[in-house]
Design a protein around this motif. Structure first.
Motif, short mmCIF file in Angstrom:
data_model
loop_
_atom_site.label_atom_id
_atom_site.label_comp_id
_atom_site.label_asym_id
_atom_site.label_seq_id
_atom_site.Cartn_x
_atom_site.Cartn_y
_atom_site.Cartn_z
N LYS A 142 7.55 2.54 10.84
CA LYS A 142 6.79 3.23 11.85
C LYS A 142 5.29 3.47 10.81
N ALA A 143 5.55 3.69 9.41
CA ALA A 143 4.30 3.84 8.90
C ALA A 143 3.73 2.32 8.51
N VAL A 144 4.46 1.46 8.40
CA VAL A 144 3.82 0.07 8.53
C VAL A 144 2.96 -0.14 9.79
N GLU A 145 3.79 0.13 10.89
CA GLU A 145 2.96 -0.33 12.24
C GLU A 145 1.43 0.69 12.22
N PHE A 146 1.54 1.99 11.76
CA PHE A 146 0.10 2.60 11.52
C PHE A 146 -0.57 1.94 10.89
N PHE A 147 -0.31 1.64 9.61
CA PHE A 147 -0.98 1.02 8.69
C PHE A 147 -1.49 -0.43 9.27
N GLU A 148 -0.77 -0.98 9.94
CA GLU A 148 -1.16 -2.38 10.58
C GLU A 148 -2.54 -1.87 11.51
N LYS A 149 -2.42 -0.93 12.28
CA LYS A 149 -3.40 -0.63 13.16
C LYS A 149 -4.72 -0.46 12.61
N ALA A 150 -4.63 0.43 11.55
CA ALA A 150 -5.78 0.91 10.65
C ALA A 150 -6.35 -0.32 9.94
N ALA A 151 -5.50 -1.15 9.37
CA ALA A 151 -6.07 -2.46 8.48
C ALA A 151 -6.69 -3.29 9.38
N SER A 152 -6.24 -3.43 10.70
CA SER A 152 -6.86 -4.44 11.71
C SER A 152 -8.20 -4.06 12.02
N GLN A 153 -8.61 -2.81 11.84
CA GLN A 153 -9.96 -2.38 11.80
C GLN A 153 -10.78 -2.42 10.67
N GLY A 154 -10.34 -3.02 9.57
CA GLY A 154 -11.03 -3.35 8.33
C GLY A 154 -10.83 -2.19 7.45
N ASP A 155 -9.87 -1.04 7.65
CA ASP A 155 -10.04 0.20 6.60
C ASP A 155 -9.38 -0.54 5.60
N ALA A 156 -10.00 -0.43 4.32
CA ALA A 156 -9.74 -0.85 2.98
C ALA A 156 -8.61 -0.22 2.56
N ALA A 157 -8.25 1.14 2.88
CA ALA A 157 -7.08 1.90 2.28
C ALA A 157 -5.76 1.40 2.92
N ALA A 158 -6.00 1.32 4.15
CA ALA A 158 -4.82 0.85 4.88
C ALA A 158 -4.57 -0.52 4.57
N GLN A 159 -5.45 -1.31 4.44
CA GLN A 159 -5.18 -2.77 3.58
C GLN A 159 -4.48 -2.74 2.68
N TYR A 160 -4.71 -1.91 1.66
CA TYR A 160 -4.17 -1.74 0.27
C TYR A 160 -2.85 -1.29 0.85
N ASN A 161 -2.37 -0.15 1.48
CA ASN A 161 -1.17 0.26 1.58
C ASN A 161 -0.13 -0.95 2.49
N LEU A 162 -0.68 -1.43 3.14
CA LEU A 162 -0.06 -2.45 3.92
C LEU A 162 0.42 -3.46 2.90
N GLY A 163 -0.57 -3.90 2.14
CA GLY A 163 -0.12 -4.97 1.06
C GLY A 163 1.02 -4.48 0.30
N TYR A 164 0.82 -3.08 -0.07
CA TYR A 164 1.84 -2.61 -0.77
C TYR A 164 3.27 -2.88 -0.15
N CYS A 165 3.16 -2.32 0.89
CA CYS A 165 4.59 -2.48 1.91
C CYS A 165 5.07 -4.06 1.95
N TYR A 166 4.09 -4.82 2.12
CA TYR A 166 4.60 -6.27 1.98
C TYR A 166 5.24 -6.78 0.60
N ASP A 167 4.30 -6.15 -0.43
CA ASP A 167 4.74 -6.59 -1.87
C ASP A 167 5.98 -6.25 -2.27
N ASN A 168 6.42 -5.04 -1.87
CA ASN A 168 7.66 -4.31 -2.29
C ASN A 168 8.82 -4.45 -1.28
N GLY A 169 8.48 -4.85 -0.11
CA GLY A 169 9.40 -4.92 0.98
C GLY A 169 9.87 -3.48 1.47
N GLU A 170 8.92 -2.50 1.53
CA GLU A 170 9.06 -1.10 2.21
C GLU A 170 8.52 -1.18 3.66
N GLY A 171 9.60 -1.10 4.44
CA GLY A 171 9.69 -0.92 5.93
C GLY A 171 9.12 -2.34 6.68
#
Length: 442
Positions: free
Chosen positions: A312-341
């Motif tokens: 669910k965290a990933v879902e919310f990060f994706e929504k914020a990242a799609s709006q260009g939010d830098a912190a969300a893009q970073y966090n989502l990148g972290y999730c993909y980088d480490n297979g978290e969620g």
């Protein structure tokens, strides 16, 4: 004779440009000021800034990286915590620390369709139509000049057009504000607050916000609340800030809902109530407010106030990242980088780190540096890694300072320089990074 004719044409073109510029100076600013604040996806005329406690983890060789941290942020006139996961990981010497990284966010207001809000959105039909007519004429004139002028002249013409447009909009806001219109007062305050068309004047901005807030204008209530929360231009008064946030949030303003949620989550000015905070974040996020979406992602990722749910965290990060939010893009990148969620995808992680890093987000610059240092998802390039560490370290990011220390200590991507290594370790140690302190003791 042809050269003379061309020269005459150019002179006439310049004269025309001056005429247009003068005309624009009388009218142009209104539309820009009116549109500028509404360019955000939550549309409306409010701007906000925020500071975040952020955390990161990203792994590579000897480099230092952290882990999820609360990324606190305050919006320009709004308190909005943004919490990001720190995504640094390094095999050795990878203390996990919580750092505060400032991150700017514009938080635009979303108004409910109440009578008072409808009233203040479009206050003068004649004025609005006059803008349309004048802009059509100005647009045709500007286009004629644009095609007659050379490239540099075209750029100058465009800049002049924007300046004139801003001036005209400012004049319209001043006229609207002087007539007692709440929207005009708020927008004029916004201009003074952010130096749009006028020199920045915080005192004047507060005056305008107070006038608009006295009429119940939601964005002004929110921005004034942020001023009291941060003690910016007024004495710090968190209780008053909460009162103002509540008034704005009750009108459905997404930024205020998020800000009030932060107060309840942290127990700032109110008795701590994480469930109420999450309810407010949900309301704000449902309106598409990126910071609230990001906050929900962070809390679901950490399981703070809710049951941990990284998917669910990933879902919310994706929504914020799609709006260009830098912190969300970073966090989502972290999730993909480490297979978290989400399924691990190094390529996707790199893309997201790059998007965030391009916006100057220090944690992303550091993690992207880690990827290049270790050749994780990209060809190994330690010189490029060093450049990214330098960009991050220049913002005071402790992990990047530590990583640069390692690079200079071992001569990785740079000429070995143990003295410089100690200097970077010291910078990181000054921020409490234990691994940096350990290096200095060796």
């Amino acid at each position: 004779s042809r050269n003379k004719k061309n020269k005459r044409t150019a002179l006439q073109s310049n004269a025309q440009r001056e005429e247009i510029d003068n005309l624009l100076k009388q009218f142009q600013e209104e539309e820009t000021f009116r549109k500028l604040p509404t360019r955000r996806k939550d549309a409306s005329k409010s701007k906000s800034t925020s500071t975040t406690k952020s955390e990161q983890i990203s792994s590579v060789n000897i480099k230092k990286s952290d882990q999820p941290i609360k990324s606190e942020q305050t919006t320009n006139n709004v308190k909005t915590d943004q919490h990001s996961i720190k995504s640094d990981q390094h095999a050795t010497k990878s203390e996990q620390t919580i750092n505060k990284n400032p991150e700017q966010h514009k938080s635009d207001k979303k108004l409910t369709n109440t009578d008072s809000q409808t009233k203040t959105t479009n206050t003068n039909w004649i004025t609005d139509n006059a803008f349309a007519i004048v802009f059509c004429l100005l647009g045709l004139s500007a286009l004629s000049i644009y095609f007659l002028a050379g490239e540099s002249q075209q750029e100058d013409s465009h800049d002049s057009f924007i300046q004139l447009q801003n001036k005209m909009i400012l004049e319209a806001y001043q006229k609207s504000a002087s007539s007692g219109d709440a929207a005009g007062q708020y927008n004029l305050g916004y201009c003074y607050d952010n130096g749009v068309g006028v020199p920045k004047n915080r005192k004047k901005a507060i005056e305008m916000y107070e006038l608009a807030a006295s009429q119940g204008y939601a964005a002004a209530l929110n921005n004034l609340g942020n001023s009291y929360f941060n003690g910016d231009g007024v004495p710090k008064d968190i209780n008053k800030a909460v009162e103002l946030y509540e008034k704005a949030a009750s009108q459905g303003l997404s930024a205020a809902q998020n800000n009030l949620g932060n107060c309840y989550f942290d127990g700032a000015g109110v008795i701590q109530d994480k469930q109420k905070a999450l309810d407010l974040f949900e309301k704000s996020a449902a309106q598409g407010f990126a910071v609230a979406q990001f906050n929900l992602g962070y809390y679901y990722f950490r399981g703070d106030g809710v049951l941990q749910n990284k998917e669910k965290a990933v879902e919310f990060f994706e929504k914020a990242a799609s709006q260009g939010d830098a912190a969300a893009q970073y966090n989502l990148g972290y999730c993909y980088d480490n297979g978290e969620g989400v399924a691990q995808d190094k390529k996707k992680a790199i893309e997201l780190y790059e998007q965030s890093a391009s916006k100057g987000y220090a944690a992303a610059q550091n993690n992207l540096g880690n990827c290049y240092f270790g050749g994780k998802g990209v060809p190994q390039d330690r010189k490029k890694a060093v450049k990214l560490y330098e960009q991050s370290a220049a913002q005071g990011y402790a992990s990047a300072q530590y990583n640069l220390g390692d690079c200079y200590k071992y001569g990785e991507g740079v000429t070995q320089n143990k003295q410089k290594a100690k200097e970077y370790y010291q910078l990181a140690a000054n921020q409490g990074l234990q691994s940096a302190k350990d290096e200095l003791l060796q």
